[in-house]
Design a protein around this motif. Sequence first.
Motif, PDB file in Angstrom:
ATOM      1  N   LYS A   1     -37.045   5.110   3.648  1.00 61.65           N
ATOM      2  CA  LYS A   1     -37.985   4.419   4.441  1.00 61.65           C
ATOM      3  C   LYS A   1     -39.149   4.223   3.445  1.00 61.65           C
ATOM      4  O   LYS A   1     -39.418   5.012   2.493  1.00 61.65           O
ATOM      5  CB  LYS A   1     -38.592   5.197   5.614  1.00 61.65           C
ATOM      6  N   MET A   2     -39.811   3.111   3.534  1.00 59.99           N
ATOM      7  CA  MET A   2     -40.957   2.559   2.845  1.00 59.99           C
ATOM      8  C   MET A   2     -42.371   3.550   2.798  1.00 59.99           C
ATOM      9  O   MET A   2     -42.301   4.049   4.069  1.00 59.99           O
ATOM     10  CB  MET A   2     -41.423   1.282   2.766  1.00 59.99           C
ATOM     11  N   LEU A   3     -42.738   3.976   1.986  1.00 57.42           N
ATOM     12  CA  LEU A   3     -44.057   5.084   2.052  1.00 57.42           C
ATOM     13  C   LEU A   3     -44.831   4.548   3.442  1.00 57.42           C
ATOM     14  O   LEU A   3     -45.621   5.371   4.064  1.00 57.42           O
ATOM     15  CB  LEU A   3     -44.818   4.776   0.788  1.00 57.42           C
ATOM     16  N   ARG A   4     -45.152   3.132   3.335  1.00 53.53           N
ATOM     17  CA  ARG A   4     -46.141   2.796   4.459  1.00 53.53           C
ATOM     18  C   ARG A   4     -45.756   3.015   6.000  1.00 53.53           C
ATOM     19  O   ARG A   4     -46.463   3.004   6.598  1.00 53.53           O
ATOM     20  CB  ARG A   4     -46.153   1.127   4.259  1.00 53.53           C
ATOM     21  N   LYS A   5     -44.465   3.654   6.027  1.00 52.23           N
ATOM     22  CA  LYS A   5     -43.941   4.104   7.311  1.00 52.23           C
ATOM     23  C   LYS A   5     -44.531   5.369   7.651  1.00 52.23           C
ATOM     24  O   LYS A   5     -44.230   6.083   8.702  1.00 52.23           O
ATOM     25  CB  LYS A   5     -42.628   3.867   7.580  1.00 52.23           C
ATOM     26  N   LYS A   6     -45.052   5.965   6.495  1.00 51.32           N
ATOM     27  CA  LYS A   6     -45.016   7.427   6.721  1.00 51.32           C
ATOM     28  C   LYS A   6     -46.628   8.104   6.870  1.00 51.32           C
ATOM     29  O   LYS A   6     -46.786   8.816   7.348  1.00 51.32           O
ATOM     30  CB  LYS A   6     -44.350   8.186   5.556  1.00 51.32           C
TER      31      LYS A   6
ATOM     32  N   ALA B   1     -54.881   5.760  -3.588  1.00 52.48           N
ATOM     33  CA  ALA B   1     -54.172   6.285  -4.730  1.00 52.48           C
ATOM     34  C   ALA B   1     -53.763   5.304  -5.800  1.00 52.48           C
ATOM     35  O   ALA B   1     -53.338   5.591  -7.037  1.00 52.48           O
ATOM     36  CB  ALA B   1     -52.989   7.059  -4.145  1.00 52.48           C
ATOM     37  N   GLY B   2     -53.820   3.885  -5.368  1.00 51.82           N
ATOM     38  CA  GLY B   2     -53.214   3.075  -6.350  1.00 51.82           C
ATOM     39  C   GLY B   2     -51.748   2.941  -6.520  1.00 51.82           C
ATOM     40  O   GLY B   2     -51.442   2.771  -7.643  1.00 51.82           O
ATOM     41  N   ILE B   3     -51.262   3.387  -5.343  1.00 52.87           N
ATOM     42  CA  ILE B   3     -49.684   3.448  -5.142  1.00 52.87           C
ATOM     43  C   ILE B   3     -49.185   2.379  -4.283  1.00 52.87           C
ATOM     44  O   ILE B   3     -49.736   2.363  -3.230  1.00 52.87           O
ATOM     45  CB  ILE B   3     -49.347   4.767  -4.927  1.00 52.87           C
ATOM     46  N   ASN B   4     -48.180   1.763  -4.558  1.00 50.96           N
ATOM     47  CA  ASN B   4     -47.587   0.681  -3.868  1.00 50.96           C
ATOM     48  C   ASN B   4     -46.978   1.294  -2.739  1.00 50.96           C
ATOM     49  O   ASN B   4     -45.997   2.002  -2.656  1.00 50.96           O
ATOM     50  CB  ASN B   4     -46.402   0.025  -4.810  1.00 50.96           C
ATOM     51  N   GLU B   5     -47.558   0.721  -1.530  1.00 49.59           N
ATOM     52  CA  GLU B   5     -46.975   1.100  -0.188  1.00 49.59           C
ATOM     53  C   GLU B   5     -45.643   0.952   0.028  1.00 49.59           C
ATOM     54  O   GLU B   5     -44.978   1.347   1.187  1.00 49.59           O
ATOM     55  CB  GLU B   5     -48.033   0.722   0.885  1.00 49.59           C
ATOM     56  N   PHE B   6     -45.024  -0.080  -0.639  1.00 45.31           N
ATOM     57  CA  PHE B   6     -43.625  -0.658  -0.381  1.00 45.31           C
ATOM     58  C   PHE B   6     -42.630   0.199  -1.011  1.00 45.31           C
ATOM     59  O   PHE B   6     -41.285  -0.048  -0.989  1.00 45.31           O
ATOM     60  CB  PHE B   6     -43.642  -2.121  -0.819  1.00 45.31           C
ATOM     61  N   LEU B   7     -42.990   1.349  -1.834  1.00 37.59           N
ATOM     62  CA  LEU B   7     -41.989   2.171  -2.601  1.00 37.59           C
ATOM     63  C   LEU B   7     -41.562   2.910  -1.531  1.00 37.59           C
ATOM     64  O   LEU B   7     -41.997   3.416  -0.445  1.00 37.59           O
ATOM     65  CB  LEU B   7     -43.126   2.834  -3.622  1.00 37.59           C
TER      66      LEU B   7
ATOM     67  N   ASN C   1     -39.009   7.364  -5.467  1.00 37.90           N
ATOM     68  CA  ASN C   1     -39.436   6.846  -6.668  1.00 37.90           C
ATOM     69  C   ASN C   1     -40.640   7.382  -7.181  1.00 37.90           C
ATOM     70  O   ASN C   1     -41.230   7.082  -8.356  1.00 37.90           O
ATOM     71  CB  ASN C   1     -39.515   5.248  -6.252  1.00 37.90           C
ATOM     72  N   LEU C   2     -41.323   8.154  -6.386  1.00 37.14           N
ATOM     73  CA  LEU C   2     -42.579   8.866  -6.953  1.00 37.14           C
ATOM     74  C   LEU C   2     -42.435   9.947  -7.804  1.00 37.14           C
ATOM     75  O   LEU C   2     -41.540  10.730  -7.883  1.00 37.14           O
ATOM     76  CB  LEU C   2     -43.131   9.358  -5.603  1.00 37.14           C
ATOM     77  N   THR C   3     -43.417   9.990  -8.843  1.00 40.74           N
ATOM     78  CA  THR C   3     -43.438  11.168  -9.839  1.00 40.74           C
ATOM     79  C   THR C   3     -43.994  12.355  -9.072  1.00 40.74           C
ATOM     80  O   THR C   3     -44.948  11.974  -8.130  1.00 40.74           O
ATOM     81  CB  THR C   3     -43.949  10.771 -11.106  1.00 40.74           C
ATOM     82  N   LEU C   4     -44.060  13.418  -9.657  1.00 44.78           N
ATOM     83  CA  LEU C   4     -44.658  14.685  -9.276  1.00 44.78           C
ATOM     84  C   LEU C   4     -46.302  14.347  -9.518  1.00 44.78           C
ATOM     85  O   LEU C   4     -47.006  14.705  -8.485  1.00 44.78           O
ATOM     86  CB  LEU C   4     -44.291  15.927  -9.999  1.00 44.78           C
ATOM     87  N   LYS C   5     -46.764  13.772 -10.282  1.00 42.24           N
ATOM     88  CA  LYS C   5     -48.208  13.586 -10.490  1.00 42.24           C
ATOM     89  C   LYS C   5     -48.652  12.584  -9.320  1.00 42.24           C
ATOM     90  O   LYS C   5     -49.649  12.959  -8.799  1.00 42.24           O
ATOM     91  CB  LYS C   5     -48.343  12.777 -12.112  1.00 42.24           C
ATOM     92  N   GLU C   6     -47.811  11.852  -9.092  1.00 45.01           N
ATOM     93  CA  GLU C   6     -48.102  10.804  -7.892  1.00 45.01           C
ATOM     94  C   GLU C   6     -48.264  11.422  -6.635  1.00 45.01           C
ATOM     95  O   GLU C   6     -49.089  11.217  -5.859  1.00 45.01           O
ATOM     96  CB  GLU C   6     -47.323   9.349  -7.985  1.00 45.01           C
TER      97      GLU C   6
ATOM     98  N   GLU D   1     -53.658  10.833   9.176  1.00 49.47           N
ATOM     99  CA  GLU D   1     -52.585  11.110   9.869  1.00 49.47           C
ATOM    100  C   GLU D   1     -51.629  10.146  10.214  1.00 49.47           C
ATOM    101  O   GLU D   1     -50.550  10.117  10.402  1.00 49.47           O
ATOM    102  CB  GLU D   1     -52.783  12.026  11.156  1.00 49.47           C
ATOM    103  N   THR D   2     -52.152   9.058  10.664  1.00 52.62           N
ATOM    104  CA  THR D   2     -51.509   7.915  11.278  1.00 52.62           C
ATOM    105  C   THR D   2     -50.932   7.079  10.073  1.00 52.62           C
ATOM    106  O   THR D   2     -51.402   6.522   9.391  1.00 52.62           O
ATOM    107  CB  THR D   2     -52.663   7.161  12.096  1.00 52.62           C
ATOM    108  N   PRO D   3     -49.469   6.524  10.582  1.00 52.81           N
ATOM    109  CA  PRO D   3     -48.930   5.822   9.871  1.00 52.81           C
ATOM    110  C   PRO D   3     -49.177   4.474  10.002  1.00 52.81           C
ATOM    111  O   PRO D   3     -49.979   3.913  11.169  1.00 52.81           O
ATOM    112  CB  PRO D   3     -47.585   5.757  10.160  1.00 52.81           C
ATOM    113  N   SER D   4     -49.293   3.325   9.161  1.00 54.66           N
ATOM    114  CA  SER D   4     -49.749   2.030   9.288  1.00 54.66           C
ATOM    115  C   SER D   4     -48.883   1.300  10.150  1.00 54.66           C
ATOM    116  O   SER D   4     -47.598   1.713  10.376  1.00 54.66           O
ATOM    117  CB  SER D   4     -49.990   1.115   8.239  1.00 54.66           C
ATOM    118  N   GLU D   5     -49.537   0.133  10.775  1.00 51.82           N
ATOM    119  CA  GLU D   5     -48.781  -0.689  11.722  1.00 51.82           C
ATOM    120  C   GLU D   5     -47.656  -1.487  11.099  1.00 51.82           C
ATOM    121  O   GLU D   5     -47.553  -1.724   9.925  1.00 51.82           O
ATOM    122  CB  GLU D   5     -49.743  -1.708  12.328  1.00 51.82           C
ATOM    123  N   PRO D   6     -46.422  -1.524  11.889  1.00 48.83           N
ATOM    124  CA  PRO D   6     -45.245  -2.076  11.100  1.00 48.83           C
ATOM    125  C   PRO D   6     -45.637  -3.781  10.700  1.00 48.83           C
ATOM    126  O   PRO D   6     -46.373  -4.311  11.158  1.00 48.83           O
ATOM    127  CB  PRO D   6     -43.983  -2.152  12.074  1.00 48.83           C
TER     128      PRO D   6
END
Length: 255
Positions: free
Chosen positions: A207-212, A221-227, A231-236, A250-255
């Motif tokens: 699932k894409m990050l934006r669902k979570k 964080a400057g991280i692409n929400e479609f990843l 794909n994330l590094t430990l640092k990210e 807490e809340t996931p974004s709308e689909p």
Amino acid sequence: MPVRLKKRFGQHLLVSSGILSKIAELANPEEGDIFVEIGPGTGLLTKELLKYPIKKLFLIELDAEMVDYLQKNLKDERIVIIQDNAVSFNYNNLNERKLKIIGNLPYNVASLIVENVIYYYSLIPTALFLVQKEVAEKWLSGKSWLSLFIQTFYDLEYLMTIPPRFFKPPPKVNSALLRFNLLQKAKIEDLKNYKKFLTRLYEGKRKMLRKKFSKDLFVSAGINEFLRAENLTLKEVLKLYHLWEAHHQETPSEP
Ligand SMILES: C[S@@+](CC[C@H](N)C(=O)[O-])C[C@H]1O[C@@H](n2cnc3c(N)ncnc32)[C@H](O)[C@@H]1O
């Protein structure tokens, strides 16, 4: 009297004396060390460790029959035998400041045992674990919540592969010996909260990050929400966690 080996306790004993002595050597036992062995079984690895001038060796074994066997057959004033479950064991109760851990782990609960060890990382500078090879590879992969949880605190070293024929009874799979070396800087205070964040991040890895989590978190964080989490590094991951912790998003974004 030999002990009856039980499948439900994951009892595959390592019986090669050459490999047992190599593993003890790789645990780097030094004079004055306090060791904990998880799942000593009949004490074959224990005896190898006791050849070194370590100060104390706690043995944590769940199976009452094995405990009885160890009490009758292992005579050394440095050992303390504890019948307990390593999945929930409280290492603070040993009242020691520094513990080195070693264990040929029961494969069915190896991940749970290691997760529990991580909660006590500040006491444990190094650990050596023998586990199913596939499990070792998963922990090394950086693609599961537990892999990230472990690697936040420990650098992992793959030491060797051990084929089934060296065990009695032989397991169906290869085993791998891993060393955990504590990283200098502890970055997390509330480990339960960190676990909560990681399990949510890695649940449904495709699932894409934006669902979570909320979109704002990824923007900050400057991280692409479609990843995807894998794909994330430990640092990210750590960057996301610290932002999430600070803002309680807490809340996931709308689909
Ligand atoms: C793979 S055997 C290793 C035995 C021995 N150390 C060796 O290398 O030959 C795993 C051992 O862990 C014990 N064990 C299983 N579940 C456990 C648990 N939750 N906590 C502590 N010990 C456990 C088993 O009874 C068994 O003795």
